[in-house]
Design a protein around this motif. Structure first.
Motif, short mmCIF file in Angstrom:
data_model
loop_
_atom_site.label_atom_id
_atom_site.label_comp_id
_atom_site.label_asym_id
_atom_site.label_seq_id
_atom_site.Cartn_x
_atom_site.Cartn_y
_atom_site.Cartn_z
N MET A 1 0.83 -1.18 0.00
CA MET A 1 0.00 0.00 0.00
C MET A 1 0.88 1.25 0.00
SD MET A 1 -3.00 0.92 2.62
CE MET A 1 -3.59 2.56 2.78
N GLU A 2 0.60 2.16 -0.90
CA GLU A 2 1.39 3.38 -1.01
C GLU A 2 0.82 4.45 -0.08
OE1 GLU A 2 2.02 4.53 -5.05
OE2 GLU A 2 2.68 2.54 -5.60
N GLN A 3 1.75 5.22 0.50
CA GLN A 3 1.39 6.31 1.39
C GLN A 3 1.80 7.62 0.74
OE1 GLN A 3 3.03 5.70 5.32
NE2 GLN A 3 3.07 3.50 4.97
N ARG A 4 1.10 8.66 1.06
CA ARG A 4 1.41 9.98 0.52
C ARG A 4 2.75 10.47 1.07
NH1 ARG A 4 -0.36 13.56 -2.71
NH2 ARG A 4 -0.52 15.76 -2.20
N LEU A 5 3.54 11.09 0.20
CA LEU A 5 4.83 11.65 0.60
C LEU A 5 4.64 13.02 1.25
CD1 LEU A 5 6.82 10.88 -2.67
CD2 LEU A 5 6.94 9.61 -0.52
N THR A 6 5.45 13.30 2.25
CA THR A 6 5.44 14.63 2.87
C THR A 6 6.22 15.60 1.97
OG1 THR A 6 7.48 14.32 4.10
CG2 THR A 6 5.42 13.58 5.17
N ASP A 7 6.08 16.89 2.24
CA ASP A 7 6.84 17.89 1.50
C ASP A 7 8.34 17.64 1.64
OD1 ASP A 7 4.47 19.09 0.75
OD2 ASP A 7 4.62 20.73 2.21
N GLU A 8 8.77 17.32 2.84
CA GLU A 8 10.20 17.06 3.09
C GLU A 8 10.68 15.83 2.32
OE1 GLU A 8 13.04 15.88 6.83
OE2 GLU A 8 11.31 17.14 7.23
N ILE B 1 12.93 6.21 1.59
CA ILE B 1 11.60 6.81 1.63
C ILE B 1 10.66 6.05 0.70
CG2 ILE B 1 10.24 8.85 0.96
CD1 ILE B 1 12.74 10.53 1.91
N LEU B 2 11.11 5.85 -0.52
CA LEU B 2 10.27 5.16 -1.50
C LEU B 2 10.03 3.70 -1.11
CD1 LEU B 2 11.66 6.72 -4.78
CD2 LEU B 2 9.37 7.08 -3.79
N ARG B 3 11.05 3.06 -0.59
CA ARG B 3 10.88 1.67 -0.15
C ARG B 3 9.81 1.57 0.93
NH1 ARG B 3 15.95 -1.24 2.22
NH2 ARG B 3 15.25 -0.16 4.07
N ASP B 4 9.76 2.59 1.80
CA ASP B 4 8.79 2.60 2.89
C ASP B 4 7.40 3.03 2.42
OD1 ASP B 4 7.97 2.47 5.65
OD2 ASP B 4 8.02 4.67 5.66
N LYS B 5 7.33 4.07 1.60
CA LYS B 5 6.04 4.68 1.28
C LYS B 5 5.47 4.27 -0.08
CE LYS B 5 5.65 8.26 4.45
NZ LYS B 5 5.19 9.63 4.58
N SER B 6 6.34 3.92 -1.02
CA SER B 6 5.87 3.58 -2.36
C SER B 6 6.83 2.58 -3.01
CB SER B 6 5.77 4.87 -3.20
OG SER B 6 5.19 4.60 -4.44
N PRO B 7 6.84 1.36 -2.48
CA PRO B 7 7.82 0.36 -2.93
C PRO B 7 7.83 0.12 -4.43
CG PRO B 7 6.53 -0.47 -1.07
CD PRO B 7 5.94 0.84 -1.46
N SER B 8 6.68 0.27 -5.06
CA SER B 8 6.62 0.04 -6.50
C SER B 8 7.38 1.10 -7.30
CB SER B 8 5.17 -0.02 -6.97
OG SER B 8 4.54 1.22 -6.76
N ASP B 9 7.75 2.20 -6.66
CA ASP B 9 8.46 3.28 -7.35
C ASP B 9 9.97 3.27 -7.12
OD1 ASP B 9 6.39 4.70 -8.74
OD2 ASP B 9 5.64 5.35 -6.79
N THR C 1 8.01 17.07 -9.72
CA THR C 1 7.29 18.17 -10.39
C THR C 1 6.53 19.09 -9.44
OG1 THR C 1 5.37 16.73 -10.77
CG2 THR C 1 7.02 16.87 -12.54
N THR C 2 6.62 18.85 -8.14
CA THR C 2 5.93 19.72 -7.19
C THR C 2 6.92 20.31 -6.20
OG1 THR C 2 5.48 17.88 -5.66
CG2 THR C 2 3.79 18.37 -7.31
N GLY C 3 6.53 21.38 -5.59
CA GLY C 3 7.34 21.99 -4.53
C GLY C 3 8.52 22.78 -5.06
N PRO C 4 9.32 23.28 -4.13
CA PRO C 4 10.45 24.14 -4.51
C PRO C 4 11.60 23.33 -5.11
CG PRO C 4 10.48 23.71 -2.15
CD PRO C 4 9.20 23.10 -2.69
N GLY D 1 4.21 8.10 -11.28
CA GLY D 1 3.82 7.80 -9.91
C GLY D 1 4.35 8.80 -8.89
N ALA D 2 4.74 8.28 -7.74
CA ALA D 2 5.23 9.13 -6.65
C ALA D 2 6.50 9.86 -7.05
CB ALA D 2 5.49 8.28 -5.40
#
Length: 135
Positions: A1-8, A86-94, A57-60, A50-51
């Motif tokens: 299950m993918e989780q939303r990434l924080t700004d950081e 981070i990706l392994r934890d929040k969006s392993p498919s990415d 493409t977002t943020g500063p 994906g993530a």
């Protein structure tokens, strides 16, 4: 299950990717190659999905040092390692997509002007190691 990434987290992913491009470009600096390298990198980074695409493409824009290759490495290589975690934890498919996009962008930058110099190849090797799974 993918989780939303924080700004950081998005900024860390972006710092790693954009920084990898800058690391290779700076490894064999030259005014003439900068435009070709920028175009080559942007094409590769635009292929993200994906993530990874969201992060790129977002943020500063990330802050990257400009004084020396060692300073650039000290920011970029840890960011690449952290981005994989981070990706392994929040969006392993990415995770694999991120590695591929970053390495493709780095390779295109190196090839954009007069082939791959030894210093560029060394920078790509550092990037590859930073993107590998931690042991």
């Amino acid at each position: 299950m993918e989780q939303r990434l924080t700004d950081e987290e998005r900024l860390t992913i972006k710092t790693g990717a954009f920084g990898a491009v800058f690391l290779v470009s700076n490894a064999d600096p030259g005014v003439l190659g900068v435009i070709r390298e920028s175009i080559a990198a942007s094409g590769a980074l635009a292929d993200a999905s994906g993530a990874v695409k969201e992060a790129l493409t977002t943020g500063p824009l990330p802050w990257l040092p400009r004084d020396s290759q060692l300073e650039i490495e000290s920011v970029v290589l840890p960011a690449l390692r952290q981005a994989v975690l981070i990706l392994r934890d929040k969006s392993p498919s990415d995770v694999e997509a991120y590695r591929s996009v970053v390495l493709t962008a780095a390779d295109r930058v190196a090839r954009a002007h007069d082939g791959i110099a030894a210093s560029e190849a060394a920078a790509i090797d550092q990037i590859r190691v930073a993107l590998s799974e931690p042991t």
